[in-house]
Structure formats: C-alpha cells, structure tokens
Design a protein around this motif. Structure first.
Motif, short mmCIF file in Angstrom:
data_model
loop_
_atom_site.label_atom_id
_atom_site.label_comp_id
_atom_site.label_asym_id
_atom_site.label_seq_id
_atom_site.Cartn_x
_atom_site.Cartn_y
_atom_site.Cartn_z
N LEU A 274 13.52 53.38 90.84
CA LEU A 274 14.32 53.47 89.61
C LEU A 274 13.45 53.12 88.40
O LEU A 274 13.48 53.84 87.38
CB LEU A 274 15.51 52.51 89.69
CG LEU A 274 16.68 52.98 90.56
CD1 LEU A 274 17.65 51.84 90.86
CD2 LEU A 274 17.43 54.14 89.91
N LEU A 275 12.66 52.05 88.51
CA LEU A 275 11.82 51.65 87.37
C LEU A 275 10.78 52.72 87.07
O LEU A 275 10.43 52.96 85.91
CB LEU A 275 11.16 50.29 87.64
CG LEU A 275 12.14 49.11 87.80
CD1 LEU A 275 11.38 47.83 88.19
CD2 LEU A 275 12.94 48.87 86.52
N ASP A 276 10.30 53.41 88.12
CA ASP A 276 9.32 54.50 87.93
C ASP A 276 9.90 55.65 87.11
O ASP A 276 9.16 56.44 86.52
CB ASP A 276 8.85 55.05 89.28
CG ASP A 276 7.83 54.13 89.93
OD1 ASP A 276 7.33 53.22 89.24
OD2 ASP A 276 7.55 54.31 91.14
N LYS B 13 14.29 50.27 82.18
CA LYS B 13 13.79 48.91 81.91
C LYS B 13 14.21 47.97 83.03
O LYS B 13 13.50 47.04 83.38
CB LYS B 13 14.36 48.40 80.60
CG LYS B 13 13.86 49.21 79.41
CD LYS B 13 14.15 48.47 78.10
CE LYS B 13 13.74 49.29 76.91
NZ LYS B 13 14.88 49.74 76.12
N ARG B 14 15.41 48.19 83.54
CA ARG B 14 15.93 47.32 84.61
C ARG B 14 16.75 48.11 85.60
O ARG B 14 17.41 49.10 85.25
CB ARG B 14 16.82 46.21 84.03
CG ARG B 14 15.99 45.13 83.37
CD ARG B 14 16.82 44.17 82.60
NE ARG B 14 15.92 43.43 81.75
CZ ARG B 14 15.47 42.20 81.99
NH1 ARG B 14 15.88 41.53 83.04
NH2 ARG B 14 14.63 41.61 81.17
N ALA B 15 16.72 47.63 86.85
CA ALA B 15 17.58 48.20 87.89
C ALA B 15 18.41 47.05 88.45
O ALA B 15 17.86 46.02 88.85
CB ALA B 15 16.72 48.80 89.00
N ILE B 16 19.72 47.23 88.42
CA ILE B 16 20.61 46.18 88.93
C ILE B 16 21.27 46.70 90.20
O ILE B 16 21.94 47.74 90.18
CB ILE B 16 21.66 45.80 87.87
CG1 ILE B 16 20.96 45.22 86.64
CG2 ILE B 16 22.66 44.80 88.45
CD1 ILE B 16 21.87 44.74 85.54
N ILE B 17 21.03 45.99 91.29
CA ILE B 17 21.56 46.45 92.58
C ILE B 17 22.59 45.43 93.06
O ILE B 17 22.29 44.25 93.26
CB ILE B 17 20.43 46.68 93.60
CG1 ILE B 17 19.48 47.75 93.04
CG2 ILE B 17 21.02 47.11 94.95
CD1 ILE B 17 18.39 48.19 93.96
#
Ligand code: AMP
Length: 315
Positions: free
Chosen positions: A193-195, A199-203
């Motif tokens: 996701l970051l790639d 800026k952020r990935a919330i799982i």
C-alpha cells in the motif's frame, strides 16, 4: 480549511442476522456509520444517494447530530442501496447474502461547493469509480482517507488501485489487505500500500486491534475487550469516522494526533458493535468516549524495560 469532515459512501437499508437477532431494513451504510461516529468530534457533511423508500426519520437522526445532508440525493421511484448480511460463531466476518446497489449504480456524486472546503475527506466504502469522481472535486483537502471491501476488490480492482494512488491513508480490514495483494503477511500488504504512494496504511484486525503503518514504522492499538458483541456491522466505518472527526477537531496532522485518532477510532468501533445498526453509536457522548479512550490508552502504557542494563550488557 474549515475543520469539517466530508464523508461520501453508501447510505443503506440493511438486513442483519447475528446470534442476537434479526433486524430488517435498519439504517446502515458505510457513510452513515462514518458520519454518526465522526459527528461526535467534528461537524460532518455527508454525500450519497437514496431512493424515496428511505425513511425521513433516518434523515432526521442524521440531522439531529448536525450532519449536513444537503449532499444526499433522493431519487424519485428509486430504491435505496440494500445489504443483507449474516454473522456466525465468533462473528469475525460478515457473510454477505445479498447486495443490491440500486440507486448507487448510476450515481455520479456532485459535491456541493461549500463541502469542497472540508479539511478531511473520508471516501467510505462504495464503488471505487464513485470514489475517483469525488477525488476530482476535492483537490484542496488537507487529508483524504479511503476504505473499501472485498466486493470491490473482486469486481473493480484496477479502479481501486487508482483510488489508492491518489489518497493519503488507506483503511482496510486484514482479510481485504491480504486479498488485495495476495499475501498472508500484513506488513507486506502494508508495504505494498505504501509503495502505491500512500502516507499511511491502517489495517483493522477486529477484536485484535489495529495496525497503522508509515514508512518509518508502525503503531499498534488493541481493541477494547468486550464481553458481548451484538452486531459487528459498521465497526470499520465507525473507526474511520472517529479517526477523521478527531483529526478535524485537533486541527493538526502529526504522528501524535494520528496515534490519538487511532485510539478514538478503536473506541468508537467498540461502541457500535454493542447494539444493532447505529443505535448504540447514537448514544455515545463525549464523556463516554473520553472514559473508554482513557482506559484503552492506559492499557498501552509500559515503562522502559532496560533489559540490556539489567542483564549487564550495557556499559
Ligand atoms: P463495515 O461493517 O464497517 O464493513 O460496514 C458495513 C456497512 O457497509 C453496512 O451498513 C452496509 O450497508 C455497507 N456495505 C455492505 N456492502 C457494501 C458495498 N459493496 N459497498 C458499499 N457499502 C457496503
């Protein structure tokens, strides 16, 4: 920037079955859960579409919380988005029995001009092509978040990837993140996701809490341990609403405020699942939220361990 939150997504009538009962035609939809949750901390503008079968009383429930519904189109003779789902056993995941997109199939959102000034935009779960059409209209937002679900990952993956490339924060549950990138590893899914430029990935991991990744590392919050979960519907959206509302109210976007927002989101999610539909969420006041946040935050405190010092490894 005006300190308001714009939320676009499904507005629905849900049929929900859990071990605690069956509810037919209750207020639901990702944008509804998100808006009710966010409205505890910040003023909210909701955008979506319903048919003329959508009860006026539901509009009144939203308006009574100061949620501006001027961006909700009502289609004469149209039918509101309808979702039928069931939860079994541990109720970890919804089993979708039926989805009727109805009036959302032709929906092309027109964001009212004043809503385009909103500080935070939450693209709640809906067709990623609708999410793209919203993005074109809010170029100046301070922070844009998006959510999705397996239904769209399977049916509109390419459009969803386009959305993810254009937003700041993606919110996904663990099953969806694994499905999207065909991996069992959540850190790998977050890295993918970051790639994409996020800026952020919330799982979100349901009762196991939530992970927030950025390029420098991760932050983890537990979920509030609950003795009884009545209806998990809307937990993810209520998380996102609480997260967005807190940040809009805080006025600044920093590592610290994002961590606090995760705690607020986790607590809002813990409230919604205590009742069917939005009933419990609508009962939450600032004092209740503060109390639960205080206890969740307290559970995360641990003093420095000084292991090297204690074992004599340090000088
Ligand atoms: P959550 O439990 O947070 O995933 O969200 C539940 C809400 O999502 C329900 O109230 C449904 O009406 C809504 N929903 C279910 N399927 C979809 C879909 N394919 N697109 C948008 N919203 C949906």
């Amino acid at each position: 920037m005006n300190g308001r939150v714009l939320i676009v997504g499904s507005i629905a009538l849900d049929d929900v079955q859990t071990p605690f009962g069956d509810e037919e035609g209750v207020l639901g939809g990702a944008a509804v859960f998100g808006s009710i949750s966010a409205s505890l901390c910040a003023p909210v503008d909701i955008v979506g579409v319903v048919g003329d079968d959508f009860p006026e009383a539901h509009f009144n429930r939203l308006r009574s919380r100061g949620i501006d519904t001027a961006g909700v189109e009502v289609i004469d003779g149209g039918k509101t988005f309808r979702w039928r789902g069931r939860y079994e056993g541990m109720m970890e995941e919804a089993i979708t029995l039926d989805t009727q997109v109805n009036v959302f199939s032709d929906f092309r959102p027109k964001i009212p001009a004043s809503f385009c000034e909103d500080s935070i935009v939450f693209l709640a779960n809906i067709d990623p092509e609708v999410q793209l059409a919203v993005l074109d209209q809010v170029p100046d937002a301070k922070l844009v978040l998006c959510d999705t679900m397996n239904y769209w990952i399977k049916s509109k993956r390419d459009a969803l990837i386009e959305v993810l490339k254009r937003v700041d924060i993606a919110l996904m549950n663990s099953t969806e993140a694994r499905m999207l990138f065909d991996t069992t590893s959540l850190p790998k899914a977050a890295a993918s996701l970051l790639d994409l430029g996020l800026k952020r990935a919330i799982i979100k991991k349901g009762e196991h809490g939530v992970l927030m990744f950025n390029r420098d590392g991760f932050f983890s919050s537990p979920a509030v341990p609950l003795e009884e979960v009545v209806d998990p519907t809307g937990a993810g959206d209520s998380f996102a609403g609480g997260f967005s509302g807190f940040l809009a109210n805080a006025g600044e976007i920093s590592e610290e405020s994002m961590r606090q927002a995760v705690v607020v989101g986790s607590c809002m999610a813990s409230f919604v699942v205590e009742g069917f539909s939005t009933t419990r969420l609508e009962e939450v006041d600032a004092g209740m939220l503060e109390g639960r946040c205080h206890s969740l935050r307290g559970s995360m405190n641990v003093n420095r361990l000084r292991i090297a010092e204690r074992t004599g490894v340090a000088d």
